[in-house]
Design a protein around this motif. Structure first.
Motif, PDB file in Angstrom:
ATOM      1  N   LEU A   7       0.836  -1.188   0.000  1.00  0.00           N
ATOM      2  CA  LEU A   7       0.000   0.000   0.000  1.00  0.00           C
ATOM      3  C   LEU A   7       0.879   1.248   0.000  1.00  0.00           C
ATOM      4  N   GLY A   8       0.434   2.260  -0.681  1.00  0.00           N
ATOM      5  CA  GLY A   8       1.209   3.502  -0.742  1.00  0.00           C
ATOM      6  C   GLY A   8       1.086   4.135  -2.100  1.00  0.00           C
ATOM      7  N   ARG A   9       2.092   4.911  -2.453  1.00  0.00           N
ATOM      8  CA  ARG A   9       2.036   5.611  -3.731  1.00  0.00           C
ATOM      9  C   ARG A   9       2.115   4.633  -4.897  1.00  0.00           C
ATOM     10  N   LYS A  10       1.460   4.994  -5.986  1.00  0.00           N
ATOM     11  CA  LYS A  10       1.480   4.190  -7.191  1.00  0.00           C
ATOM     12  C   LYS A  10       2.900   4.144  -7.749  1.00  0.00           C
ATOM     13  N   PRO A  11       3.397   2.962  -8.152  1.00  0.00           N
ATOM     14  CA  PRO A  11       4.761   2.870  -8.695  1.00  0.00           C
ATOM     15  C   PRO A  11       4.969   3.810  -9.877  1.00  0.00           C
ATOM     16  N   LYS A  12       6.173   4.357  -9.987  1.00  0.00           N
ATOM     17  CA  LYS A  12       6.481   5.284 -11.067  1.00  0.00           C
ATOM     18  C   LYS A  12       6.670   4.571 -12.405  1.00  0.00           C
ATOM     19  N   MET A  13       6.905   3.269 -12.343  1.00  0.00           N
ATOM     20  CA  MET A  13       7.174   2.528 -13.580  1.00  0.00           C
ATOM     21  C   MET A  13       6.695   1.096 -13.432  1.00  0.00           C
ATOM     22  N   GLY A  23      16.021   6.952 -10.204  1.00  0.00           N
ATOM     23  CA  GLY A  23      17.165   6.476  -9.436  1.00  0.00           C
ATOM     24  C   GLY A  23      17.350   4.979  -9.614  1.00  0.00           C
ATOM     25  N   THR A  24      18.596   4.535  -9.579  1.00  0.00           N
ATOM     26  CA  THR A  24      18.883   3.113  -9.797  1.00  0.00           C
ATOM     27  C   THR A  24      18.156   2.224  -8.807  1.00  0.00           C
ATOM     28  N   MET A  25      18.130   2.625  -7.536  1.00  0.00           N
ATOM     29  CA  MET A  25      17.533   1.769  -6.514  1.00  0.00           C
ATOM     30  C   MET A  25      16.044   1.541  -6.761  1.00  0.00           C
ATOM     31  N   SER A  26      15.394   2.454  -7.453  1.00  0.00           N
ATOM     32  CA  SER A  26      13.959   2.278  -7.704  1.00  0.00           C
ATOM     33  C   SER A  26      13.689   1.083  -8.623  1.00  0.00           C
ATOM     34  N   LEU A  27      14.676   0.722  -9.469  1.00  0.00           N
ATOM     35  CA  LEU A  27      14.502  -0.428 -10.343  1.00  0.00           C
ATOM     36  C   LEU A  27      14.443  -1.729  -9.548  1.00  0.00           C
ATOM     37  N   TYR A  28      15.196  -1.774  -8.444  1.00  0.00           N
ATOM     38  CA  TYR A  28      15.287  -3.008  -7.678  1.00  0.00           C
ATOM     39  C   TYR A  28      13.987  -3.346  -6.953  1.00  0.00           C
ATOM     40  N   THR A  29      13.068  -2.418  -6.878  1.00  0.00           N
ATOM     41  CA  THR A  29      11.770  -2.739  -6.286  1.00  0.00           C
ATOM     42  C   THR A  29      10.907  -3.531  -7.269  1.00  0.00           C
ATOM     43  N   HIS A  30      11.325  -3.571  -8.539  1.00  0.00           N
ATOM     44  CA  HIS A  30      10.580  -4.279  -9.580  1.00  0.00           C
ATOM     45  C   HIS A  30      11.327  -5.500 -10.106  1.00  0.00           C
ATOM     46  N   VAL A  31      12.642  -5.365 -10.280  1.00  0.00           N
ATOM     47  CA  VAL A  31      13.473  -6.440 -10.837  1.00  0.00           C
ATOM     48  C   VAL A  31      14.661  -6.653  -9.900  1.00  0.00           C
ATOM     49  N   ASP A  42      20.030  -2.396 -27.714  1.00  0.00           N
ATOM     50  CA  ASP A  42      19.954  -2.185 -29.159  1.00  0.00           C
ATOM     51  C   ASP A  42      20.896  -1.078 -29.613  1.00  0.00           C
ATOM     52  N   GLY A  43      20.942   0.002 -28.834  1.00  0.00           N
ATOM     53  CA  GLY A  43      21.714   1.168 -29.243  1.00  0.00           C
ATOM     54  C   GLY A  43      23.182   1.122 -28.875  1.00  0.00           C
ATOM     55  N   GLU A  44      23.501   0.446 -27.755  1.00  0.00           N
ATOM     56  CA  GLU A  44      24.868   0.508 -27.221  1.00  0.00           C
ATOM     57  C   GLU A  44      25.514  -0.852 -26.995  1.00  0.00           C
ATOM     58  N   GLY A  45      24.768  -1.916 -27.201  1.00  0.00           N
ATOM     59  CA  GLY A  45      25.298  -3.256 -26.971  1.00  0.00           C
ATOM     60  C   GLY A  45      24.939  -3.762 -25.586  1.00  0.00           C
ATOM     61  N   LEU A  46      24.954  -5.075 -25.453  1.00  0.00           N
ATOM     62  CA  LEU A  46      24.571  -5.683 -24.181  1.00  0.00           C
ATOM     63  C   LEU A  46      25.545  -5.330 -23.067  1.00  0.00           C
ATOM     64  N   GLY A  47      26.799  -5.123 -23.423  1.00  0.00           N
ATOM     65  CA  GLY A  47      27.791  -4.774 -22.418  1.00  0.00           C
ATOM     66  C   GLY A  47      27.507  -3.457 -21.726  1.00  0.00           C
ATOM     67  N   ALA A  48      26.786  -2.566 -22.422  1.00  0.00           N
ATOM     68  CA  ALA A  48      26.472  -1.258 -21.837  1.00  0.00           C
ATOM     69  C   ALA A  48      25.238  -1.311 -20.959  1.00  0.00           C
ATOM     70  N   MET A  49      24.480  -2.400 -21.047  1.00  0.00           N
ATOM     71  CA  MET A  49      23.240  -2.499 -20.300  1.00  0.00           C
ATOM     72  C   MET A  49      23.522  -2.858 -18.846  1.00  0.00           C
ATOM     73  N   SER A  50      23.135  -1.982 -17.960  1.00  0.00           N
ATOM     74  CA  SER A  50      23.263  -2.207 -16.524  1.00  0.00           C
ATOM     75  C   SER A  50      22.041  -1.613 -15.846  1.00  0.00           C
ATOM     76  N   MET A  51      21.842  -1.947 -14.599  1.00  0.00           N
ATOM     77  CA  MET A  51      20.702  -1.391 -13.882  1.00  0.00           C
ATOM     78  C   MET A  51      20.815   0.130 -13.826  1.00  0.00           C
ATOM     79  N   ALA A  52      22.036   0.639 -13.630  1.00  0.00           N
ATOM     80  CA  ALA A  52      22.247   2.088 -13.560  1.00  0.00           C
ATOM     81  C   ALA A  52      21.946   2.749 -14.900  1.00  0.00           C
ATOM     82  N   ARG A  53      22.388   2.107 -16.007  1.00  0.00           N
ATOM     83  CA  ARG A  53      22.164   2.698 -17.326  1.00  0.00           C
ATOM     84  C   ARG A  53      20.682   2.678 -17.676  1.00  0.00           C
ATOM     85  N   VAL A  54      19.975   1.621 -17.293  1.00  0.00           N
ATOM     86  CA  VAL A  54      18.538   1.553 -17.559  1.00  0.00           C
ATOM     87  C   VAL A  54      17.798   2.601 -16.741  1.00  0.00           C
TER      88      VAL A  54
END
Length: 250
Positions: A27-33, A66-74, A47-59
């Protein structure tokens, strides 16, 4: 770069995410994503930079959060790789029409198109596959076509493994040249032209008589680009594989 691999994350969490059945939100605020937004952003980065460039921070940067907000989903990058691979496999939009061979060719063409649209898939080992709808829908599609062909159940599973191995392996090999051209700025055709001196000055016709005879028979004459040649090889290999499967029906 070293290949990433699917199937390496927490099994229960990954499967729940693949089927979009994450834990009930607190319960609380609706997720931003949403998970879908994260996966879409991760695919765009790869697609644009290669798999090596893909990180949680880059996404997170791509999404403007913020990076930490991704970890609440994945849970992390390992699980995200599964979601990305299965996500692009869902793009195949397979349609069951025509003969069983038509359907296998359709599957092969759509899978090949995924690799060309997302060359980073070449860098994802799916020996331990992402068990999501993208992968499973494709499995069901091929198995149904082979069953309709009249194969015995054991033949169906063996033929399915052969088709999967060929289609994914050949498609992944094709995009190698595409990735190298993007990374180096040099096409495969240009690379070969720069090495013409090998054939002129180093190639030993007595040591390699079969290659020499094929050369004189003009078997190596180029018809179009390397991409054209790769397409012909893909079609030829698939047709011969299907011929062999069909031969088992007689």
């Amino acid at each position: 770069m070293a290949a990433e691999r699917s199937g390496g994350g927490d099994a229960a969490k990954t499967i729940a995410l693949l089927w979009r059945k994450p834990p009930e939100p607190k319960l609380g605020r609706k997720p931003k994503m949403s998970v879908d937004q994260i996966v879409t952003a991760a695919i765009a980065v790869a697609d644009g930079e290669g798999l090596g460039a893909m990180s949680m921070a880059r996404v997170a940067q791509e999404l403007g959060v913020g990076t930490m907000s991704l970890y609440t989903h994945v849970p992390g990058k390992t699980e995200l790789i599964d979601l990305m691979a299965d996500g692009v496999l869902r793009e195949r939009d397979l349609v069951a029409a025509g003969t069983w061979r038509d359907r296998i060719r359709h599957y092969a063409d759509r899978t090949r198109a995924v690799y060309h649209a997302h060359p980073w898939m070449r860098d994802v080992s799916m020996v331990r596959p992402p068990l999501g709808p993208g992968l499973m829908d494709g499995e069901e599609f091929v198995l149904a076509a082979l069953t309709d062909a009249g194969l015995e159940p054991k033949q169906v599973t063996v033929a399915h493994a052969a088709i999967e191995g060929f289609v994914h392996g050949a498609a992944a090999s094709e995009v190698d040249d595409q990735q190298l051209e993007e990374a180096t700025g040099e096409s495969g055709d240009s690379w070969w032209r720069a090495r013409q001196m090998f054939w002129d000055d180093y190639f030993d016709v007595e040591r390699y008589p079969v290659m020499t005879s094929l050369w004189h028979a003009r078997a190596y004459d180029a018809e179009g680009t390397l991409a054209d040649s790769a397409r012909r090889s893909f079609d030829y290999g698939l047709d011969k594989l299907l011929d062999g499967i069909e031969g088992g029906l007689r």
